[in-house]
Design a protein around this motif. Sequence first.
Motif: not given
Lengths: 345, 160
Positions: B68-72, B74, B79-80, B82
């Motif tokens: 799980v990654r927070l897209l820059p 945000s 937030a988005s 991935e």
Amino acid sequence: MDYDPMIMDDAEALGPVVKISQADSVRVKWELSNTDISFANSLRRVMLAEIPTIAIDLVEIEENSSVLADEFIAHRLGLIPLNAEGIDSLLYSRDCDCDGCCEHCSVRLILHAKCTGDENMHVFARDLVPTGDRINQVLGTPIINDSEGLGPLILKLRPGQEIKLECIAKKGIAKEHAKWAPSAAIGFEYDPHNKLHHLDLWYESDPKAEWPPSEYAAWEEPPQEGEPFDYDAVPNRFYFNVETAGPLPPDVIISEGIKVLQQKLAGLIHELADEGGDGGVNGDGYNGGGPRSPEYGAGAGMDGFNGGYTTPFGGAAAGNQSAWGGAGGATAYGTTPYGAGSSWS
Amino acid sequence: MAKPKVKKDESATAAEPASDVVMDEAPTSHQPENDDNMSVDPNENGEEGEEGDEIEDEEEEEEEVQRVRLLPGSTPTAASFEFLNEGHTLGNALRPDVEFCAYAIPHPSENKMNVRIQTFEGTTAIEALQKGLRDLQELCDVVTDKFIDARERFVAASAS
């Protein structure tokens, strides 16, 4: 949608309801109600493709004088349903410490048949013999449900022909290859009267006369004559028909399906909790490129065109350390067809 | 994962003029890969030699891929994310109680799923995501219990 389980204590009808209408060793027909279609569909998808079972994955052919090619036979062997009872204690061979395969991550089966008579010989799944140590005495045994106890036909041999091979059965899921599918089919149905108009039924003169009613049509109120269309209505009752292919009993497919879904969630919750603190998830260490969140509020350095989704190849946007499109398009990729480094803003 | 990326970028810039692009090095994927074993860093190779390289490779294999990654780009409340190796099964079922939530699978041949969450004030998007996951898990618990009950009732009914 709110899944708050607290409200479910008030009355049975408020929480999800499960009703089984028919069950035997091959299928379960059941109804899930008071949940959303998204959950019901997730359950269906998981039961179809993500429950681990066991199937033959490697075949070493020592002798094959039959008319069928080696790979043809190997493919047929892969599709033979094997008993998956106790699959939880079997490791995926990619997770096992062993080199290749061992009794913790695989089951070995041998097949050796030679036609010595005058007539053609049939080789069945019952002729596949598990060998070596196993986690339990049934895991990996071919499923045989016919009254003669033969199992699926693998191949036929003419007099004098011989087949000798060794198979390695491994754990896997149907997402990788359909041979690991636990279920033969999963019926999934809702709204038998098509009140929600999710279906646009083709007809010549009268859809009512031409489309036979679903077997669940009697379970729900038919629409009243001249009833106005309720555009707020959502599907609420889902009818499943889970039919096993043999590896697991049908009720186990359902409970395993929910379990797999929970494991999926648990893994993500764990990861979010784990990495939330050290900057893992919150993207600090991440250097641009790839998709971005849409800028919310102040879109610094962004114009109207690339405010939404910055591709990795055009380096015009803010934060230009992207792996493939560097500052001002000066990277090696700046002049490739992938991105004109200078334009975009 | 992030560091070697930057290095590669610099070295590529330094080593090759902009016009001289080796097509092999162009990304096959639209998005740069996260668990990128293919991008070899020439600087590091030179420094560490073959032995060091081998060790590094082994380490890379064992390193767990962040799923799980927070897209820059945000903000705390919008937030988005991935997700790797997730799809419609999770994306569609996940419905946190928020202002806005949507998911997309940007390309069918990449095992990626993006989720966008915008919350009302008072909670952050990460909290909302976690709550959404937990709620879904509790729903699974409830359905498991209900199914076990239903099965027992069915067995009892068909036995009598």
